[in-house]
Design a protein around this motif. Structure first.
Motif, mmCIF file in Angstrom:
data_model
loop_
_atom_site.group_PDB
_atom_site.id
_atom_site.type_symbol
_atom_site.label_atom_id
_atom_site.label_comp_id
_atom_site.label_asym_id
_atom_site.label_seq_id
_atom_site.Cartn_x
_atom_site.Cartn_y
_atom_site.Cartn_z
ATOM 1 N N ALA A 48 0.816 -1.217 0.000
ATOM 2 C CA ALA A 48 0.000 0.000 0.000
ATOM 3 C C ALA A 48 0.845 1.261 0.000
ATOM 4 N N LEU A 49 2.129 1.126 0.322
ATOM 5 C CA LEU A 49 3.032 2.271 0.341
ATOM 6 C C LEU A 49 3.768 2.381 -0.976
ATOM 7 N N SER A 50 4.113 3.593 -1.320
ATOM 8 C CA SER A 50 4.915 3.807 -2.516
ATOM 9 C C SER A 50 6.330 3.307 -2.270
ATOM 10 N N PRO A 51 7.073 2.920 -3.283
ATOM 11 C CA PRO A 51 8.444 2.420 -3.068
ATOM 12 C C PRO A 51 9.333 3.398 -2.324
ATOM 13 N N ARG A 52 9.099 4.655 -2.497
ATOM 14 C CA ARG A 52 9.931 5.641 -1.818
ATOM 15 C C ARG A 52 9.678 5.664 -0.319
ATOM 16 N N ASN A 53 8.443 5.362 0.104
ATOM 17 C CA ASN A 53 8.097 5.422 1.514
ATOM 18 C C ASN A 53 8.232 4.088 2.224
ATOM 19 N N ARG A 54 8.705 3.061 1.539
ATOM 20 C CA ARG A 54 8.876 1.775 2.195
ATOM 21 C C ARG A 54 10.156 1.709 3.017
ATOM 22 N N THR A 55 11.073 2.590 2.767
ATOM 23 C CA THR A 55 12.294 2.679 3.568
ATOM 24 C C THR A 55 12.352 4.047 4.227
ATOM 25 N N ASN A 56 12.839 4.055 5.415
ATOM 26 C CA ASN A 56 12.895 5.288 6.194
ATOM 27 C C ASN A 56 14.223 5.337 6.935
ATOM 28 N N LEU A 57 14.955 6.415 6.767
ATOM 29 C CA LEU A 57 16.236 6.629 7.424
ATOM 30 C C LEU A 57 16.139 7.894 8.260
ATOM 31 N N SER A 58 16.462 7.774 9.522
ATOM 32 C CA SER A 58 16.390 8.924 10.429
ATOM 33 C C SER A 58 17.527 8.842 11.438
ATOM 34 N N PHE A 59 17.880 9.994 11.968
ATOM 35 C CA PHE A 59 18.931 10.087 12.966
ATOM 36 C C PHE A 59 18.309 10.043 14.365
ATOM 37 N N ASP A 60 18.979 9.361 15.262
ATOM 38 C CA ASP A 60 18.543 9.254 16.646
ATOM 39 C C ASP A 60 19.564 9.986 17.518
ATOM 40 N N PHE A 61 19.113 11.055 18.112
ATOM 41 C CA PHE A 61 20.005 11.895 18.920
ATOM 42 C C PHE A 61 19.349 12.117 20.272
ATOM 43 N N ASP A 62 20.101 11.867 21.315
ATOM 44 C CA ASP A 62 19.579 12.051 22.664
ATOM 45 C C ASP A 62 20.721 12.509 23.568
ATOM 46 N N GLN A 63 20.420 13.465 24.407
ATOM 47 C CA GLN A 63 21.420 13.966 25.338
ATOM 48 C C GLN A 63 20.798 14.091 26.726
ATOM 49 N N ARG A 64 21.609 13.829 27.710
ATOM 50 C CA ARG A 64 21.183 13.919 29.102
ATOM 51 C C ARG A 64 22.236 14.706 29.873
ATOM 52 N N ILE A 65 21.821 15.784 30.454
ATOM 53 C CA ILE A 65 22.723 16.660 31.197
ATOM 54 C C ILE A 65 22.186 16.793 32.615
ATOM 55 N N SER A 66 23.015 16.490 33.572
ATOM 56 C CA SER A 66 22.692 16.684 34.985
ATOM 57 C C SER A 66 23.867 17.420 35.617
ATOM 58 N N LEU A 67 23.668 18.683 35.929
ATOM 59 C CA LEU A 67 24.771 19.542 36.358
ATOM 60 C C LEU A 67 24.329 20.373 37.555
ATOM 61 N N SER A 68 25.188 20.426 38.545
ATOM 62 C CA SER A 68 25.011 21.326 39.680
ATOM 63 C C SER A 68 26.337 22.037 39.937
ATOM 64 N N MET A 69 26.260 23.301 40.256
ATOM 65 C CA MET A 69 27.471 24.098 40.417
ATOM 66 C C MET A 69 27.314 25.002 41.633
ATOM 67 N N LEU A 70 28.370 25.049 42.422
ATOM 68 C CA LEU A 70 28.452 25.939 43.574
ATOM 69 C C LEU A 70 29.666 26.835 43.390
ATOM 70 N N GLY A 71 29.438 28.108 43.289
ATOM 71 C CA GLY A 71 30.520 29.068 43.103
ATOM 72 C C GLY A 71 30.575 30.069 44.246
ATOM 73 N N LYS A 72 31.768 30.379 44.693
ATOM 74 C CA LYS A 72 31.972 31.353 45.755
ATOM 75 C C LYS A 72 32.958 32.408 45.276
ATOM 76 N N ILE A 73 32.565 33.646 45.385
ATOM 77 C CA ILE A 73 33.418 34.779 45.030
ATOM 78 C C ILE A 73 33.687 35.545 46.310
ATOM 79 N N GLY A 74 34.899 35.424 46.755
ATOM 80 C CA GLY A 74 35.226 36.016 48.041
ATOM 81 C C GLY A 74 34.485 35.309 49.154
ATOM 82 N N GLU A 75 34.072 36.075 50.143
ATOM 83 C CA GLU A 75 33.332 35.525 51.278
ATOM 84 C C GLU A 75 31.883 35.977 51.304
ATOM 85 N N ARG A 76 31.447 36.786 50.317
ATOM 86 C CA ARG A 76 30.121 37.395 50.391
ATOM 87 C C ARG A 76 29.179 36.960 49.266
#
Length: 708
Positions: free
Chosen positions: A172-200
């Motif tokens: 039922a599909l056209s020959p062009r739509n019988r194959t499908n190529l796609s990129f799979d991209f996934d990123q996971r970022i878990s970041l915590s930062m503590l910065g101190k400038i001087g004492e204040r």
């Protein structure tokens, strides 16, 4: 001769010549001997005793002492009061250089040990591999109370890259739509930062791509001055404002600036921020939750509810005028709904072409009729029940493709040649996206799971809202007075998805497209007739499984004057204001209060909303349904005196119609209607009880006792 020879032998030239010959012979002999000798092994044999370096015992004290008279640093090693080695005297420059080198050596050794992870405590030291930064500025130190900048990051970053290739041998599909190529991209970022400038100054930041809520990603700057300053603290970023009072509650999840000032014994805390949270009060009663809602007239549920044809829109007000009796003899017996295949499904898919004017008889309800592009005898005026939607209402009839006499040709059956499948002799240009839409591998929806429909009123309600670029098309069949009528083609109506034609070398496989009725195109044009097919009189309360018990609905009007002063209506000749209208509540004016508590007819109603499942409410999806197509538009216009409704800029409207009628919300998109905000004054306000068997949802996570 002897005398001459002796003189020659005694001369210095002869002695130098003789010594040169002897030296050359010796070098030649030694070179010949070296070339004939065998090479010895370069590996050193024998044994090495080595050395053992031990630290000095605690009884030996090693230290540097500064002598201010000599301006020198003296290194000494002592046992008690006795020196055991010669002292080493260093200038201040030499001492500072020695301290710098020893500090660098100790620092890099500490980082290497932390990175290797072999020593005890290296796991904790590995969390702080970044060095501290020093700022050589007295001005910097006076502001921040120090000259160091310390950054302590923690977290992880992960990234997945891949390629997905799919092949589906579906004929039922056209020959062009019988194959499908796609990129799979996934990123996971878990970041915590503590910065101190001087004492204040302290900077805190948390970021997680997989956070459940936005408030979990925090950014906060906190500045703490000295004790003697009026300015006690400054916080920038995610702040909160807790208050120890039950009369005035504080706010959580704020983003802005918070400052604390102190004048003697008086403390002032000020916050300038944006609130990113809201307080919800849930009342549980009788196995359900009581919630309040408030909507404006412009908050209708868009792109979910559609009339199947212009006929059903025209008959809607008359059919529900005397509800709960529905004045309609139509029964829809069969319906197929097709949408854009976003999920790339392979089951229940077909190539379709959806035509906007299919099944429409009235020229004003068609795009080709409004643009005067129809050929002669395009609309079938000889058929019985001319106003009813049906395939043979005009020459877009798909049955005329094979027999001839219509404007559709056989080329419309091929998805690649649909553009050439229209043969309109008047020169009218048929445009894709306006007159018709093409869907390759359209997905067929399942009744109940994906949509529901009203058999008598002729509209469908999708369970999921369509996006702007999605297409919606239908084919339906209904009965009236014992006659069966059909609009569009069904998937199992006799037209196969593929046909095989004999060829010279190999059989030719053709995919056949279905001709359907277009309800929504991927291009929004408010001037086209299908814009009116989208219902704008259904409002979602946000609840599911509505219960008639404890359900309340009121329609209010808010004045646009300062402080919401109520201005009197304009009465008298020419105003269009009916007698006694100001004494009726709005729920009655908009034809939503005809019954009493027992669902019996009561003139003037009982003052409460008529809860009629399927007619005025959708209990499953929690929606309010008006009994008028345009309650705040044409219906209110007729109540306030009538006249010519479809005009620009309210020309010809009386004073009350200009104030209360919101025509643009039905003639324009929501975004464009917001430009006429002074007309958006009607409010739908009420309360509902949502039933559920799984307990009461508290609208939050990690709830603490006493939390607001």
């Amino acid at each position: 001769m002897k005398t001459g020879a002796i003189s020659i032998l005694k001369s210095h030239v002869f002695k130098f010549f003789f010594l040169s010959i002897i030296l050359l012979g010796t070098v030649q002999l030694s070179w010949a001997q070296d070339t004939n000798e065998q090479a010895t092994d370069s590996v050193q044999t024998g044994f090495a005793l080595g050395r053992i370096l031990l630290e000095n015992p605690e009884s030996i004290v090693s230290k540097y002492t500064y002598d201010p008279k000599l301006d020198r640093y003296i290194y000494s090693e002592t046992v008690g009061d006795f020196d055991i080695s010669y002292p080493i005297i260093l200038t201040p420059e030499q001492y500072l250089e020695l301290v710098r080198r020893e500090g660098m050596k100790s620092y890099f050794k500490e980082k290497i040990d932390a990175f290797s992870g072999k020593k005890e405590g290296s796991e904790e030291a590995r969390k702080n591999l970044l060095p501290n930064f020093y700022v050589n500025s007295s001005f910097f130190e006076s502001i921040f109370g120090g000259n160091t900048i310390e950054v302590i990051p923690q977290g992880s970053v992960a990234m997945d890259l891949g390629v997905i290739w799919q092949k589906n041998d579906n004929p039922a599909l056209s020959p062009r739509n019988r194959t499908n190529l796609s990129f799979d991209f996934d990123q996971r970022i878990s970041l915590s930062m503590l910065g101190k400038i001087g004492e204040r100054l302290q900077v805190t930041a948390n970021y997680d791509t997989e956070a459940t809520f936005d408030f979990q990603n925090l950014v906060k700057l906190e500045y703490t001055p000295t004790e003697d300053d009026i300015l006690r603290s400054i916080e920038i970023g995610n702040v909160n404002m807790p208050l120890n009072s039950s009369l005035i509650t504080g706010a959580q999840s704020l983003f802005g600036v918070k400052t604390q000032l102190q004048f003697g014994k008086t403390t002032v805390t000020a916050v300038f921020s944006e609130q990113r949270s809201q307080n919800n009060t849930v009342v549980a009663q009788g196995g359900g939750t009581l919630n309040e809602f408030e909507l404006t007239a412009l908050d209708y549920d868009e792109d979910r509810h559609f009339f199947l044809a212009q006929f059903f829109r025209d008959q809607y007000d008359r059919a529900l005028e005397f509800y709960p009796f529905v004045n309609s003899q139509i029964q829809i017996t069969r319906l197929e709904v097709w949408v854009t295949n976003r999920s790339q499904q392979t089951l229940n898919v077909r190539n379709v072409v959806a035509i906007q004017d299919l099944g429409e008889f009235n020229a004003d309800d068609t795009r080709i009729g409004r643009l005067n592009g129809q050929p002669a005898n395009f609309f079938n005026t000889n058929a019985t029940n001319n106003a009813l939607p049906r395939n043979n209402a005009n020459d877009f009839d798909p049955a005329l493709i094979t027999t001839g006499g219509g404007v559709l040709t056989q080329e419309i059956r091929d998805i690649a040649t649909v553009d050439n499948g229209f043969d309109i002799g008047t020169g009218y240009q048929v445009n894709q996206g306006f007159d018709y839409a093409i869907l390759e591998n359209a997905r067929k929806l399942d009744q109940g799971r994906d949509y529901s429909f009203n058999q008598q009123l002729g509209y469908i309600s999708l369970n999921q809202r369509l996006s702007n670029d999605e297409v919606l098309a239908v084919a339906f069949q209904y009965t009236i007075d014992g006659e069966v009528y059909q609009v569009g083609e069904f998937a199992n109506g006799g037209l196969d998805a593929t046909t095989i034609a004999p060829g010279v070398d190999s059989p030719e496989i053709n995919n056949n497209t279905l001709v359907l009725k277009l309800l929504k195109s991927n291009i929004t044009n408010v001037e086209d007739p299908i814009w009116d097919l989208m219902m704008k009189n259904i409002y979602a309360t946000g609840a599911f499984q509505l219960s008639q018990e404890d359900f309340k609905l009121n329609i209010l009007y808010t004045e646009s004057t300062p402080r919401n002063y109520i201005t009197p209506v304009v009465e008298g000749p020419g105003s269009g204001w009916p007698d006694g209208l100001q004494e009726r509540i709005l729920i009655d004016v908009f034809n939503l209060d005809r019954l009493n508590i027992y669902n019996d007819i009561q003139p003037g109603g009982d003052g409460f909303f008529d809860f009629i499942p399927g007619l005025t409410v959708d209990t499953q999806n929690g929606q309010i349904i008006f009994t008028k197509v345009e309650p705040f538009g044409e219906f209110l216009f007729d109540v306030l005196g009538g006249g010519v409704y479809d005009v620009d800029n309210d020309q010809g409207y009386n004073e009350n119609q200009q104030k209360y009628v919101f025509r643009n919300m039905y003639a324009l998109t929501k975004a464009a209607s917001l430009q006429d905000a002074e007309k958006n004054r009607f409010r739908l306000k009420g309360r509902y009880k949502s039933e559920g068997s799984g307990g009461v949802y508290l609208l939050g996570l990690l709830m603490s006792p006493g939390a607001p």
